[in-house]
Design a protein around this motif. Sequence first.
Motif, PDB file in Angstrom:
ATOM      1  N   PRO A   1       0.841  -1.197   0.000  1.00 17.19           N
ATOM      2  CA  PRO A   1       0.000   0.000   0.000  1.00 17.19           C
ATOM      3  C   PRO A   1       0.877   1.248   0.000  1.00 17.19           C
ATOM      4  O   PRO A   1       1.998   1.224   0.532  1.00 17.19           O
ATOM      5  CB  PRO A   1      -0.792  -0.126   1.313  1.00 17.19           C
ATOM      6  CG  PRO A   1      -0.758  -1.582   1.645  1.00 17.19           C
ATOM      7  CD  PRO A   1       0.566  -2.080   1.142  1.00 17.19           C
ATOM      8  N   PRO A   2       0.395   2.349  -0.581  1.00 18.71           N
ATOM      9  CA  PRO A   2       1.220   3.559  -0.692  1.00 18.71           C
ATOM     10  C   PRO A   2       1.804   4.028   0.630  1.00 18.71           C
ATOM     11  O   PRO A   2       2.970   4.429   0.692  1.00 18.71           O
ATOM     12  CB  PRO A   2       0.247   4.592  -1.281  1.00 18.71           C
ATOM     13  CG  PRO A   2      -0.744   3.770  -2.045  1.00 18.71           C
ATOM     14  CD  PRO A   2      -0.911   2.508  -1.262  1.00 18.71           C
ATOM     15  N   GLN A   3       1.033   3.962   1.701  1.00 22.61           N
ATOM     16  CA  GLN A   3       1.549   4.459   2.977  1.00 22.61           C
ATOM     17  C   GLN A   3       2.681   3.590   3.508  1.00 22.61           C
ATOM     18  O   GLN A   3       3.634   4.082   4.118  1.00 22.61           O
ATOM     19  CB  GLN A   3       0.424   4.556   4.023  1.00 22.61           C
ATOM     20  CG  GLN A   3      -0.209   3.241   4.427  1.00 22.61           C
ATOM     21  CD  GLN A   3      -1.384   2.844   3.546  1.00 22.61           C
ATOM     22  OE1 GLN A   3      -1.485   3.301   2.411  1.00 22.61           O
ATOM     23  NE2 GLN A   3      -2.267   2.011   4.091  1.00 22.61           N
ATOM     24  N   ASP A   4       2.607   2.276   3.266  1.00 26.91           N
ATOM     25  CA  ASP A   4       3.682   1.382   3.701  1.00 26.91           C
ATOM     26  C   ASP A   4       4.946   1.606   2.869  1.00 26.91           C
ATOM     27  O   ASP A   4       6.065   1.576   3.398  1.00 26.91           O
ATOM     28  CB  ASP A   4       3.238  -0.076   3.598  1.00 26.91           C
ATOM     29  CG  ASP A   4       2.236  -0.455   4.660  1.00 26.91           C
ATOM     30  OD1 ASP A   4       2.512  -0.191   5.847  1.00 26.91           O
ATOM     31  OD2 ASP A   4       1.177  -1.001   4.314  1.00 26.91           O
ATOM     32  N   LEU A   5       4.763   1.810   1.564  1.00 32.22           N
ATOM     33  CA  LEU A   5       5.917   2.067   0.717  1.00 32.22           C
ATOM     34  C   LEU A   5       6.613   3.363   1.129  1.00 32.22           C
ATOM     35  O   LEU A   5       7.853   3.419   1.217  1.00 32.22           O
ATOM     36  CB  LEU A   5       5.492   2.143  -0.749  1.00 32.22           C
ATOM     37  CG  LEU A   5       6.633   2.338  -1.755  1.00 32.22           C
ATOM     38  CD1 LEU A   5       7.596   1.156  -1.717  1.00 32.22           C
ATOM     39  CD2 LEU A   5       6.081   2.527  -3.164  1.00 32.22           C
ATOM     40  N   GLN A   6       5.851   4.388   1.402  1.00 35.20           N
ATOM     41  CA  GLN A   6       6.447   5.658   1.819  1.00 35.20           C
ATOM     42  C   GLN A   6       7.138   5.534   3.171  1.00 35.20           C
ATOM     43  O   GLN A   6       8.177   6.167   3.408  1.00 35.20           O
ATOM     44  CB  GLN A   6       5.379   6.753   1.863  1.00 35.20           C
ATOM     45  CG  GLN A   6       4.848   7.155   0.488  1.00 35.20           C
ATOM     46  CD  GLN A   6       5.964   7.523  -0.487  1.00 35.20           C
ATOM     47  OE1 GLN A   6       6.851   8.307  -0.151  1.00 35.20           O
ATOM     48  NE2 GLN A   6       5.903   6.968  -1.691  1.00 35.20           N
ATOM     49  N   ALA A   7       6.605   4.691   4.054  1.00 32.92           N
ATOM     50  CA  ALA A   7       7.263   4.466   5.344  1.00 32.92           C
ATOM     51  C   ALA A   7       8.606   3.778   5.150  1.00 32.92           C
ATOM     52  O   ALA A   7       9.598   4.108   5.826  1.00 32.92           O
ATOM     53  CB  ALA A   7       6.356   3.633   6.251  1.00 32.92           C
ATOM     54  N   VAL A   8       8.664   2.827   4.225  1.00 32.80           N
ATOM     55  CA  VAL A   8       9.937   2.151   3.922  1.00 32.80           C
ATOM     56  C   VAL A   8      10.945   3.154   3.377  1.00 32.80           C
ATOM     57  O   VAL A   8      12.111   3.184   3.794  1.00 32.80           O
ATOM     58  CB  VAL A   8       9.706   0.999   2.916  1.00 32.80           C
ATOM     59  CG1 VAL A   8      11.038   0.501   2.354  1.00 32.80           C
ATOM     60  CG2 VAL A   8       8.958  -0.147   3.578  1.00 32.80           C
ATOM     61  N   ILE A   9      10.511   3.989   2.447  1.00 32.91           N
ATOM     62  CA  ILE A   9      11.407   4.976   1.851  1.00 32.91           C
ATOM     63  C   ILE A   9      11.904   5.958   2.909  1.00 32.91           C
ATOM     64  O   ILE A   9      13.094   6.308   2.949  1.00 32.91           O
ATOM     65  CB  ILE A   9      10.703   5.716   0.699  1.00 32.91           C
ATOM     66  CG1 ILE A   9      10.455   4.756  -0.465  1.00 32.91           C
ATOM     67  CG2 ILE A   9      11.537   6.907   0.226  1.00 32.91           C
ATOM     68  CD1 ILE A   9       9.631   5.351  -1.589  1.00 32.91           C
ATOM     69  N   ALA A  10      11.001   6.398   3.799  1.00 35.17           N
ATOM     70  CA  ALA A  10      11.382   7.361   4.830  1.00 35.17           C
ATOM     71  C   ALA A  10      12.426   6.790   5.780  1.00 35.17           C
ATOM     72  O   ALA A  10      13.268   7.529   6.318  1.00 35.17           O
ATOM     73  CB  ALA A  10      10.142   7.800   5.616  1.00 35.17           C
ATOM     74  N   ALA A  11      12.408   5.463   5.985  1.00 29.53           N
ATOM     75  CA  ALA A  11      13.364   4.823   6.900  1.00 29.53           C
ATOM     76  C   ALA A  11      14.697   4.504   6.226  1.00 29.53           C
ATOM     77  O   ALA A  11      15.644   4.071   6.899  1.00 29.53           O
ATOM     78  CB  ALA A  11      12.749   3.543   7.461  1.00 29.53           C
ATOM     79  N   SER A  12      14.784   4.736   4.924  1.00 28.33           N
ATOM     80  CA  SER A  12      15.935   4.296   4.144  1.00 28.33           C
ATOM     81  C   SER A  12      16.906   5.429   3.841  1.00 28.33           C
ATOM     82  O   SER A  12      16.591   6.611   4.037  1.00 28.33           O
ATOM     83  CB  SER A  12      15.459   3.657   2.833  1.00 28.33           C
ATOM     84  OG  SER A  12      14.531   2.621   3.082  1.00 28.33           O
TER      85      SER A  12
END
Length: 228
Positions: free
Chosen positions: A19-30
């Motif tokens: 889901p978009p929110q999970d993908l953005q959370a992964v990117i933010a942590a990277s």
Amino acid sequence: MTTDVTGVLRQTSLFRSLPPQDLQAVIAASRLRVFRRGQIVFTAGDPGDTLVVVITGLVKVAVRSADGGELTLTIIQPGGVLGELSIADGGPRSADAETLEECQLLLIPRDAIRDVCARVPSAAQALTSSIAASLRRLTEATADLVFLDLPRRVAKILLSQPRGDDGIIRHKMNQEELAHQVGSTRQSVNAALRGFERRGWIEMHDRAISVKQPAALSRFAGTEGSPS
């Protein structure tokens, strides 16, 4: 981070279903890092605390012996990932990773991957499938080293490389790099390539190799009917 990173992640089996929110959370942590050509990303024995996604460039994964011998296990292209095994079992790196050209690499913390896999079953399945695909590739490569002679191993490597419409292999490998992929010497690889060129199957110019007769090369390698 740019939308290009999001686009590349959406092309990977591991992240395309998030889901978009999970993908953005992964990117933010990277972390997005730029590596020079020939720079070491990690070495065998290092902590396996990140998953690495290749955004641009090429990364070589290899094992090395104590006396300096090298065997290239795979070359990761944009959209490819490395380090899945360490993410799954928490163990150290099992091989070395080195850039073949300037690269942009996304380093995703292990905890971020495990968190999203716990919440999104399709991501966990994709991680398992990625590890299984790596195991299958290594099993095939091991069988090739045992059962195929050198020219046929060289032919399979040439056919596995991305090519343009003109047949030119996009990554300009030197013969030393090719030797590391087939577990041989530069001189032996040169002899195999010259044999292919005499048959009209390939053409060589500087470091560029053009596959002129992929069907003939495939028959020789025993991969006829397989994707090339």
